[in-house]
Write a protein that holds these residues in place. Structure first.
Motif, PDB file in Angstrom:
ATOM      1  N   MET A  17      14.559  15.609 -12.182  1.00 56.66           N
ATOM      2  CA  MET A  17      15.746  16.419 -11.904  1.00 56.66           C
ATOM      3  C   MET A  17      16.962  15.831 -12.604  1.00 56.66           C
ATOM      4  O   MET A  17      17.256  14.644 -12.455  1.00 56.66           O
ATOM      5  CB  MET A  17      15.992  16.465 -10.393  1.00 56.66           C
ATOM      6  CG  MET A  17      17.168  17.340 -10.025  1.00 56.66           C
ATOM      7  SD  MET A  17      17.442  17.377  -8.253  1.00 56.66           S
ATOM      8  CE  MET A  17      16.127  18.428  -7.737  1.00 56.66           C
ATOM      9  N   ARG A  29       3.566   1.912  -1.084  1.00 54.40           N
ATOM     10  CA  ARG A  29       4.233   2.100  -2.367  1.00 54.40           C
ATOM     11  C   ARG A  29       3.274   2.758  -3.359  1.00 54.40           C
ATOM     12  O   ARG A  29       3.607   3.710  -4.032  1.00 54.40           O
ATOM     13  CB  ARG A  29       4.681   0.754  -2.912  1.00 54.40           C
ATOM     14  CG  ARG A  29       6.074   0.310  -2.532  1.00 54.40           C
ATOM     15  CD  ARG A  29       6.314   0.296  -1.067  1.00 54.40           C
ATOM     16  NE  ARG A  29       7.450  -0.506  -0.692  1.00 54.40           N
ATOM     17  CZ  ARG A  29       7.861  -0.668   0.550  1.00 54.40           C
ATOM     18  NH1 ARG A  29       7.232  -0.049   1.546  1.00 54.40           N
ATOM     19  NH2 ARG A  29       8.881  -1.402   0.836  1.00 54.40           N
ATOM     20  N   TRP A  40      17.027  13.006  -0.039  1.00 49.74           N
ATOM     21  CA  TRP A  40      16.285  11.787  -0.353  1.00 49.74           C
ATOM     22  C   TRP A  40      15.080  12.110  -1.224  1.00 49.74           C
ATOM     23  O   TRP A  40      14.791  11.419  -2.201  1.00 49.74           O
ATOM     24  CB  TRP A  40      15.868  11.111   0.948  1.00 49.74           C
ATOM     25  CG  TRP A  40      15.103   9.839   0.762  1.00 49.74           C
ATOM     26  CD1 TRP A  40      13.805   9.622   1.108  1.00 49.74           C
ATOM     27  CD2 TRP A  40      15.576   8.627   0.191  1.00 49.74           C
ATOM     28  NE1 TRP A  40      13.439   8.345   0.794  1.00 49.74           N
ATOM     29  CE2 TRP A  40      14.518   7.705   0.212  1.00 49.74           C
ATOM     30  CE3 TRP A  40      16.796   8.230  -0.356  1.00 49.74           C
ATOM     31  CZ2 TRP A  40      14.637   6.417  -0.267  1.00 49.74           C
ATOM     32  CZ3 TRP A  40      16.912   6.939  -0.840  1.00 49.74           C
ATOM     33  CH2 TRP A  40      15.841   6.048  -0.787  1.00 49.74           C
ATOM     34  N   GLU A  41      14.393  13.176  -0.877  1.00 50.24           N
ATOM     35  CA  GLU A  41      13.238  13.557  -1.694  1.00 50.24           C
ATOM     36  C   GLU A  41      13.661  13.943  -3.102  1.00 50.24           C
ATOM     37  O   GLU A  41      13.007  13.607  -4.080  1.00 50.24           O
ATOM     38  CB  GLU A  41      12.498  14.718  -1.033  1.00 50.24           C
ATOM     39  CG  GLU A  41      11.515  14.229   0.023  1.00 50.24           C
ATOM     40  CD  GLU A  41      11.009  15.346   0.903  1.00 50.24           C
ATOM     41  OE1 GLU A  41      11.188  16.521   0.543  1.00 50.24           O
ATOM     42  OE2 GLU A  41      10.447  15.028   1.964  1.00 50.24           O
ATOM     43  N   LYS A  89       2.679   6.259  -2.578  1.00 45.53           N
ATOM     44  CA  LYS A  89       3.857   7.035  -2.961  1.00 45.53           C
ATOM     45  C   LYS A  89       3.774   7.399  -4.442  1.00 45.53           C
ATOM     46  O   LYS A  89       4.000   8.531  -4.843  1.00 45.53           O
ATOM     47  CB  LYS A  89       5.090   6.188  -2.688  1.00 45.53           C
ATOM     48  CG  LYS A  89       6.375   6.799  -3.097  1.00 45.53           C
ATOM     49  CD  LYS A  89       6.898   7.655  -1.976  1.00 45.53           C
ATOM     50  CE  LYS A  89       8.024   8.526  -2.497  1.00 45.53           C
ATOM     51  NZ  LYS A  89       8.435   9.484  -1.513  1.00 45.53           N
ATOM     52  N   PHE A 110      16.215  12.844  -4.631  1.00 46.74           N
ATOM     53  CA  PHE A 110      16.633  11.615  -5.309  1.00 46.74           C
ATOM     54  C   PHE A 110      15.434  10.960  -5.994  1.00 46.74           C
ATOM     55  O   PHE A 110      15.563  10.360  -7.055  1.00 46.74           O
ATOM     56  CB  PHE A 110      17.251  10.670  -4.271  1.00 46.74           C
ATOM     57  CG  PHE A 110      17.796   9.407  -4.845  1.00 46.74           C
ATOM     58  CD1 PHE A 110      18.909   9.435  -5.673  1.00 46.74           C
ATOM     59  CD2 PHE A 110      17.218   8.177  -4.559  1.00 46.74           C
ATOM     60  CE1 PHE A 110      19.420   8.269  -6.199  1.00 46.74           C
ATOM     61  CE2 PHE A 110      17.730   7.008  -5.083  1.00 46.74           C
ATOM     62  CZ  PHE A 110      18.834   7.053  -5.907  1.00 46.74           C
ATOM     63  N   GLY A 111      14.259  11.113  -5.395  1.00 43.35           N
ATOM     64  CA  GLY A 111      13.049  10.526  -5.964  1.00 43.35           C
ATOM     65  C   GLY A 111      12.426  11.381  -7.063  1.00 43.35           C
ATOM     66  O   GLY A 111      11.464  10.965  -7.697  1.00 43.35           O
ATOM     67  N   ASP A 112      12.959  12.575  -7.254  1.00 45.03           N
ATOM     68  CA  ASP A 112      12.415  13.459  -8.285  1.00 45.03           C
ATOM     69  C   ASP A 112      13.011  13.068  -9.630  1.00 45.03           C
ATOM     70  O   ASP A 112      14.140  13.428  -9.958  1.00 45.03           O
ATOM     71  CB  ASP A 112      12.765  14.910  -7.923  1.00 45.03           C
ATOM     72  CG  ASP A 112      12.214  15.878  -8.957  1.00 45.03           C
ATOM     73  OD1 ASP A 112      11.617  15.424  -9.952  1.00 45.03           O
ATOM     74  OD2 ASP A 112      12.396  17.086  -8.768  1.00 45.03           O
ATOM     75  N   LEU A 113      12.233  12.308 -10.408  1.00 43.15           N
ATOM     76  CA  LEU A 113      12.786  11.724 -11.629  1.00 43.15           C
ATOM     77  C   LEU A 113      13.092  12.767 -12.694  1.00 43.15           C
ATOM     78  O   LEU A 113      13.821  12.506 -13.633  1.00 43.15           O
ATOM     79  CB  LEU A 113      11.811  10.681 -12.188  1.00 43.15           C
ATOM     80  CG  LEU A 113      11.520   9.501 -11.265  1.00 43.15           C
ATOM     81  CD1 LEU A 113      10.580   8.525 -11.928  1.00 43.15           C
ATOM     82  CD2 LEU A 113      12.818   8.792 -10.882  1.00 43.15           C
ATOM     83  N   GLU A 118       3.850  11.090  -6.294  1.00 43.33           N
ATOM     84  CA  GLU A 118       4.882  11.545  -7.215  1.00 43.33           C
ATOM     85  C   GLU A 118       4.290  12.105  -8.496  1.00 43.33           C
ATOM     86  O   GLU A 118       4.888  12.946  -9.147  1.00 43.33           O
ATOM     87  CB  GLU A 118       5.802  10.379  -7.565  1.00 43.33           C
ATOM     88  CG  GLU A 118       6.900  10.183  -6.558  1.00 43.33           C
ATOM     89  CD  GLU A 118       7.596   8.857  -6.733  1.00 43.33           C
ATOM     90  OE1 GLU A 118       8.421   8.554  -5.894  1.00 43.33           O
ATOM     91  OE2 GLU A 118       7.288   8.154  -7.707  1.00 43.33           O
ATOM     92  N   LYS A 172       0.791  -1.234   0.000  1.00 46.94           N
ATOM     93  CA  LYS A 172       0.000   0.000   0.000  1.00 46.94           C
ATOM     94  C   LYS A 172       0.820   1.279   0.000  1.00 46.94           C
ATOM     95  O   LYS A 172       0.569   2.165  -0.809  1.00 46.94           O
ATOM     96  CB  LYS A 172      -0.954  -0.009   1.176  1.00 46.94           C
ATOM     97  CG  LYS A 172      -2.247  -0.671   0.775  1.00 46.94           C
ATOM     98  CD  LYS A 172      -3.203  -0.744   1.925  1.00 46.94           C
ATOM     99  CE  LYS A 172      -4.211  -1.838   1.689  1.00 46.94           C
ATOM    100  NZ  LYS A 172      -4.480  -2.596   2.887  1.00 46.94           N
TER     101      LYS A 172
END
Lengths: 767, 732
Positions: B263, B14, B255-256, B17, B258-261, B21, B12
């Motif tokens: 960037m 995931r 970390w956040e 998330k 890093f999840g920003d595809l 995004e 869930k």
């Protein structure tokens, strides 16, 4: 969550049954091979065998471990006819000539060690492993040198591991059940019982509790997110878990202490750790009622409240340094040298035989005269013999027959209200009830004692000082025994209050905790946790007659299991990093299973391993064994998933599995003489000493096996004798009762409890 | 077995998330989430508030911090330490202390500014002499304390508190008695608090620029935060805890990102680079710079010499070390220094080991003393030492005996377990010149030297001492002996050791030999980095050794659990009738209120998490953001500044709670505001909120007033202040 499967022996397919049976049979052969060898005391059998003696005799002892495993060992020993007449005093002391049924006693840890192996198989099956992987895992456990060594002797780690493994097995089965079915309740209960048993063997069981706790929190979190679970059901989930996972283990644990206290009814060498109230509950230690009111002229004994050092004591020996006057110490046993007479400072010439007793009140100035030497308690501005702190003064006994004393003998009685029973005892000194401080008139310091021993010239009794800034608890005293010529038979009398089981239980827990924390001294065979997973060093258990028992793991499987942990760690890091970058790895079934099932056991490993880093106390390689068990489970499940999702070809899987088992067994065999205390040659020994830190002494072996022949014959016959005598005992002793009335030893010195003690260094110097 | 219970709900978060995004991150203008109490519609009023409120608070702060500051003319509390350290800077004598130097250098600076020459000894309780302008020095310190108040104001603003809440937290900082008290003296705490406050201000400001990264303002606040991290850790190591808060924030941010595809990799790397430079490199540079200045100022030999390496000491002016001969020969009297970080001098004294061999103790000791003197003597099979014969130099590989000069005994070892490190062998002093055995023989091995002639030299030779028959090496590894060994460092003989083990390295420090010429005064520079590391290790070792004696009653020390409950205060000076008395105690409403707020926030968060798990939608994304950064982060700051003290073995005092209290006050501001605005509605909110705020203002100020004597100084008998002892454990 729909599937519900129970994994127990009866539900296994026939081939699996055959596999378990074979492996268990093999385990019996390998693990119990020559279990009578060596036929003398090995390593900590000194302690745990010794405790069996004390249980049988009912002599109170103190140990840092809870009682379950020791009770089981005692029970087997007793059933086999052990009468408690052997003291297990030194490593290497011979069993056979003393007729101790040590083989039976060793069989308990031995058999529990064997049972871990089928449990491991079943646990792996419950995690969904194939027969091959489950067999591999249980064979790794079977052929581990450390586990084999540890479970051959009268030690606690084998029972500990058995109960840990039982808990792990019950827990995974519980996880596989549908909620609130009969099996769900049963495995939850079994988990709780397992936890209770584990923590009743060693406090390391708390790590197992933490592991199950983490698992339970994850479960509850999942259930919380499941909107199909109504709040009412949720409460039910919560309720039953708390009953079975909290209440059951607690009750089990407390129950073990009920048995413990029931067995130990006589005084013994553990008394010194316990409070006077506690000691008063032991046979023969109970004190007769004593007159309550203390008056000038009373003959008294004075006890220190906070430590169990005993009575304020003096004897006809002098301090070697300082004032060189007569020593003052604390002495734990009853003795005439503990008796003091109270003298009044201000009205020293009044004869109370005429005026009636003058009761001692708060604020009175007194002198204490030592009856046997006629000297008085005295203090002056000199440093104490051991504690050379500037805020502490020496206390001595000073004077001679006919000397009236001087101002340095004067002490003021100051009642400590917070520790004294309310009522009359707060105004007037009453035996036992009143707790007071003694303030020295000239320097203002308070009579003080702490757990510091005097050197041999002070007979290792406890130091007494006069402290200006001592902590309050260590400055408090009370009167235990009181006698006064004017107080007749009908005088008001007191005794220690009776204490309940719970008070005894809690007191013992605290003493165990403190003693455990006090085991900080380093030990010749100790090691720190960071050295365990790569097997840096072992423990020497026993050396005699050119044979050795040395605890060391199977380096192949230890490194393999540590490697499995590292792989999992790397896997998680990569998985999380990729997840944050939006890769949908987690939707793959194999990835999901691997991360959860292996993760569960890696968590078990971590929780049984990392807490040791926080411990200051001495640690040993065998503390790693529960963690090793989880590491093996993690490895085996990981291997299973790898086979099913990557290797796939059955032949390849089988070949890999057989290869792994072959390596495991060869390594096991190569180091096996160290397990069984067998003959070995120096050259062979050196060949298998792979790391320089493995400090078994190869020079202790003969250079040639034939050199053992001379001794071998006699060894065999001794073993035969052992069996005969054990059998004879067994038949003779079945009717004997556990608690024979034994006379209790008086005046035995307090024994320092160091957990594992091995003599290593010989003394070489003479001065 | 398709699924076990353990992985039931794992998918869930995931999914959740993934949807999050999908929402594009927009450059949102900073939005006021909460409205202030009154007058928010008129911008002019708001502007006025922005200018005058901080001014007013600053003025009040200076008044509360400096009122009657000079009234007590005696050395109070730890002025005895920090005043003395300040004096050392003025006298330029090397001293040793467990705290980094920045705060003490500032104390020295304040003394310098008022013309103090450093001659006063700052003995506790002593009266200040005429020439020491202690009032100025205290005012200097108090300035740091006073400036904390406006910083608290701006921090609260940056955390987007409502005006009413901003005023409340500022008032709480202003009217916190313990802050007002501790800022008045020559101590490090006011500076520590000041830099803690500025660091947190930097963090709060930085967060307001989260959507304008790489802008000028962002760079400015990033650098500002880094500089203040450097300062706070250079005052006391507790500053590390503040650093940890910034660290957690930074990791979360990275970390956040890093999840920003969307960037680009280079942008992401730039984010890293900027943070590494601003938050690691700059603070490290400041920390090291403070030590560099420390070494530059303290150029003379002083009381702290012995903590440092021999080479360092030789570089100090007036050091006795530079006077000895260079080559060591038989008959030389030397002191021998362990070269491990924080190592001491080889020492022996007449006291014997209580266990083991029961021979005379050998230890490592950090103070200069004649018991540190050892004499090189030939072994018994060699020709004996002759005072008139040829000079026999000691070279690498030579066999020698070391005689303890004061007792005449030989340095000796044997196969008896050392008292603490049981797997190594005990080293003792044994026999005399004639009594003894071959275990008195040591082989000197030169490991490293600048002179390559193989001889043993003062200062420059790195030596190892190997026992001849046992083959073990003399070693001291900063392991403290028990009380019977006076907590000095254990010396052992290690059978298994490697050549690069620094704890087995020794050098000759002081050297006297009448028959040899004194060395030419060439100096061997000790590299700064080595001195820096050496001093820091020594500081850490001493800090860890500050464990309380369990037998000694210490009325001043307290346990961490007592602090948030305000169970205990601290008498800062003697309690006689004639002296002005100060008592370190918090404002009860501030301490209790702030502790309560942390608990409330924890419960509230727990409830919100459970509700979120049950799929309730309580907050918008923006509200969550406000809740996390303005509520949870201050509470995290509190936890980071509080819990480590529970784990510490060393002696702890009430004033260790002061930085944590600040974060708790911020949490209180958030919780109070949250409860009165978000959780209230309708009439309760309309009338209850202003009333609640006014009541809080009144109580905070009122209690400060009530307890002001303990901060401003109590004169006369302490009995007349007994009414302030609300709890039986307070000792006013």
């Amino acid at each position: 969550m729909a599937s519900s499967s129970v994994t127990r022996f009866s539900t296994l397919p026939l081939k699996d049954k055959a596999a378990v049976a074979t492996i268990t049979g093999l385990a019996m052969l390998v693990r119990l091979y020559k279990i009578w060898q060596p036929s003398s005391v090995v390593f900590d059998e000194v302690h745990f065998g010794g405790f069996a003696t004390k249980y049988i005799k009912g002599r109170y002892f103190m140990d840092v471990h809870p009682p379950l495993a020791k009770l089981l060992i005692t029970l087997t020993g007793w059933l086999a006819g052990f009468d408690g007449n052997f003291d297990f005093k030194d490593i290497g002391k011979d069993y056979v000539s003393a007729g101790v049924p040590y083989v039976a006693m060793r069989l308990l840890p031995g058999l529990l060690g064997v049972l871990v192996i089928p449990l491991c198989f079943l646990t792996l099956k419950a995690y969904g492993c194939s027969r091959l992987s489950a067999s591999l895992g249980s064979l790794i456990i079977l052929f581990d040198n450390a586990l084999a060594t540890q479970s051959r002797f009268i030690l606690l780690d084998s029972p500990l591991l058995f109960f840990t493994a039982l808990t792990a097995y019950a827990w995974i089965n519980f996880q596989n059940q549908i909620a609130f079915t009969r099996n769900w309740y049963w495995y939850l209960l079994l988990t709780g019982l397992g936890l209770g048993a584990t923590v009743s063997v060693k406090w390391v069981g708390l790590f197992t509790i933490a592991w199950i706790g983490v698992g339970t929190l994850i479960d509850l979190w999942d259930l919380l997110g499941d909107l199909k679970v109504t709040p009412k059901q949720y409460v039910k989930h919560f309720f039953w878990r708390s009953i079975f996972l909290i209440a059951v283990p607690v009750l089990f644990y407390v129950g073990m202490f009920v048995i413990h206290f029931t067995c130990l009814v006589n005084p013994g060498d553990g008394d010194g750790f316990m409070s006077s109230e506690f000691q008063n509950t032991l046979n023969n230690k109970g004190m007769a009622d004593t007159p309550a009111n203390v008056a000038v002229g009373s003959q008294i004994t004075i006890r220190h409240l906070n430590t169990q050092g005993g009575y304020l004591h003096s004897h006809d020996h002098l301090y070697p340094g300082g004032s060189q006057q007569q020593q003052i110490t604390l002495y734990p046993h009853k003795d005439n040298n503990n008796i003091w007479v109270i003298e009044n400072v201000t009205e020293s010439d009044v004869d109370y035989r005429e005026t009636g007793p003058r009761y001692l009140r708060d604020g009175d100035w007194i002198r204490l005269k030592h009856v046997t030497t006629s000297r008085r308690l005295h203090s002056h501005d000199l440093r104490p013999p051991v504690t050379e702190a500037d805020w502490q003064n020496e206390v001595s006994c000073y004077g001679y027959e006919g000397f009236g004393g001087d101002a340095n003998d004067n002490f003021r009685v100051e009642i400590v209200e917070s520790k004294t029973a309310p009522g009359k005892a707060r105004e007037q000194v009453r035996a036992i009830e009143t707790k007071f401080r003694l303030i020295h008139q000239m320097t203002g310091c308070a009579l003080f004692s702490h757990k510091i021993k005097l050197p041999s010239w002070g007979f290792e009794q406890q130091e007494v000082t006069c402290a200006k800034q001592g902590t309050l608890p260590n400055s408090i005293w009370y009167i235990e025994y009181n006698e006064h010529p004017l107080l007749g038979e009908d005088a008001d009398k007191v005794n220690y209050p009776k204490i309940s089981f719970m008070q005894k239980f809690l007191e013992l827990q605290k003493v165990m905790w403190d003693t455990n924390n006090g085991l900080v001294a380093s030990h010749a065979w100790d090691s720190r946790p960071e050295s365990w997973p790569w097997l840096r060093r072992g423990i020497n258990f026993w050396t005699k007659d050119h044979r050795q028992v040395y605890l060391i793991g199977n380096f192949f499987t230890w490194w393999l299991s540590s490697f499995a942990i590292v792989v999992y760690g790397a896997f998680v890091v990569i998985l999380v990093l990729r997840w944050q970058r939006g890769y949908p790895d987690y939707s793959k079934e194999a990835v999901k299973t691997y991360s959860w099932k292996v993760g569960y056991n890696v968590a078990g490993w971590a929780l049984h391993y990392f807490p040791f880093f926080l411990m200051q106390r001495q640690l040993f390689l065998h503390h790693y064994l529960p963690a090793f068990y989880f590491a093996v489970l993690a490895f085996s499940i990981g291997f299973d998933i790898f086979c099913k999702s990557v290797m796939k070809k059955k032949a390849l899987v089988v070949v890999t599995g057989v290869l792994l088992i072959f390596c495991t067994v060869s390594v096991f065999v190569s180091l096996s003489p160290l397990i069984y205390g067998e003959k070995w040659t120096r050259a062979e020994c050196q060949r298998y000493r792979l790391l320089p830190h493995w400090d078994f002494d190869c020079n202790s072996f003969h250079t040639d096996l034939s050199m053992y022949d001379g001794e071998g014959g006699s060894g065999k016959s001794r073993i035969a004798e052992a069996f005969e005598s054990a059998a004879a005992k067994l038949s003779a002793s079945n009717s004997e009762s556990l608690h024979e009335a034994e006379e209790t030893p008086v005046g035995g010195g307090k024994e320092e409890v160091g957990e594992e003690y091995v003599q290593v260094f010989e003394e070489h110097d003479e001065l | 077995m398709s699924s076990t219970g353990v992985n039931g709900g794992a998918t869930k978060p995931r999914q959740r998330k993934a949807t999050k995004e999908a929402v594009p991150v927009e450059q949102v203008e900073e939005v006021k989430v909460h409205s202030s109490t009154t007058g928010e519609d008129e911008p002019s009023l708001e502007t006025l508030e922005k200018i005058f409120a901080p001014l007013l608070f600053t003025v009040l702060a200076f008044m509360t911090r400096m009122y009657k500051i000079g009234v007590s003319d005696i050395v109070t509390w730890d002025e005895a330490h920090f005043g003395k350290f300040g004096s050392h800077y003025l006298k330029r004598e090397f001293y040793f202390d467990v705290h980094p130097p920045l705060g003490k250098m500032l104390v020295g600076l304040s003394g310098y500014l008022c013309g103090y020459n450093g001659s006063f000894e700052f003995k506790s309780g002593e009266k200040y002499p005429e020439e020491v302008n202690y009032t100025f020095m205290r005012v200097f310190n108090a300035t740091f304390g006073a400036l904390c108040v406006p910083i608290a104001y701006y921090t609260a603003k940056s955390l987007r508190f409502s005006t009413a809440a901003t005023w409340l937290v500022t008032l709480m900082v202003l009217c916190e008695n313990s802050y007002a008290t501790i800022s008045r003296f020559i101590l490090l705490d006011s500076m520590l608090m000041f830099f803690t406050f500025t660091t947190f201000l930097g963090l709060a400001k930085l967060h307001t620029y989260r959507n304008q990264q790489f802008s000028k303002g962002w760079y400015f606040w990033m650098t500002f935060t880094g500089v203040n991290i450097g300062c706070v850790t250079s005052v006391k190591w507790v500053g590390m805890l503040t650093t940890a808060l910034v660290g957690i924030y930074t990791i979360q941010e990275l970390w956040e990102k890093f999840g920003d595809l969307r960037m680009p990799f280079t942008t992401y790397m730039k984010h890293w680079a900027v943070r590494v430079v601003c938050l690691i490199v700059i603070p490290m540079a400041i920390y090291m710079l403070s030590f560099k200045v420390h070494f530059l100022i303290l150029e003379n030999s002083g009381p702290g010499d012995a903590q440092m390496s021999s080479l360092f000491q030789a570089n100090l002016k007036n050091s006795p070390l530079t006077k000895g001969p260079l080559d060591v020969a038989m008959g030389s009297k030397v002191t021998i220094k362990n070269m491990g970080y924080g190592g001491g001098l080889l020492h022996s004294h007449v006291q014997t080991y209580p266990e083991g061999s029961e021979q005379q103790q050998v230890t490592c000791y950090h103070h200069k003393d004649t018991n540190n003197d050892w004499v090189f003597i030939p072994i018994r099979t060699d020709p004996p030492y002759d005072h008139k014969g040829d000079i026999r130099y000691v070279s690498s590989g030579d066999r020698v005996r070391l005689i303890h000069d004061m007792t005449g005994r030989n340095l000796h070892t044997h196969k008896i377990a050392a008292p603490v490190t049981k797997h190594q062998w005990e080293v003792s002093c044994y026999g005399n010149d004639t009594i003894g055995d071959e275990k008195d023989n040591w082989i000197v091995e030169v490991v490293k030297d600048t002179h390559k002639d193989g001889k043993v030299h003062t200062l420059t030779s790195t030596l190892r001492f190997r026992n001849e028959p046992l083959g073990c090496y003399l070693r001291a590894a900063n392991v403290a002996l028990p009380q019977w060994g006076f907590k000095q460092v254990e010396v052992t003989c290690a059978p298994d050791t490697v050549v690069w083990d620094r704890f087995t390295h020794w050098n000759i420090e002081q050297h006297t030999n009448d028959r040899l010429p004194p060395a030419d005064t060439r100096s061997y520079r000790s590299p700064f980095l080595r001195d820096f590391v050496h001093l820091n290790v020594a500081m850490m070792t001493s800090n860890n050794a500050l464990v309380p004696d369990p037998d000694k009653r210490d009325d001043l020390a307290s346990r961490p659990w007592q602090w948030p409950l305000l169970n205990v205060g601290l008498r800062m000076c003697g309690w006689g009738d004639e002296s002005v008395k100060y008592y370190l105690l918090g404002n009860p409403v501030v301490v209790w209120g702030s502790t309560l707020s942390v608990v409330v926030l924890a419960l509230l968060t727990f409830v919100y998490i459970c509700r979120w798990r049950r799929q309730y939608k309580d907050m918008t994304g923006e509200q969550v953001e406000y809740y996390v950064y303005s509520g949870i982060y201050p509470a995290l700051g509190w936890a980071l500044h509080y819990f480590p003290f529970i784990l510490m073995a060393r002696v702890t005092y009430v004033h260790h709670y002061l930085p944590a209290l600040y974060f708790a006050i911020m949490t209180f501001g958030f919780v109070f505001d949250y409860v009165t605005s978000t959780l209230m509605s309708g009439r309760a909110k309309k009338y209850g909120r202003p009333v609640a705020y006014l009541a809080m203002y009144a109580v905070v100020v009122g209690l400060f007033w009530e307890f002001s004597p303990i901060s401003f100084g109590m004169t006369g008998s302490h009995e007349q202040y007994g009414y302030l002892n609300w709890l039986s454990t307070w000792t006013i």
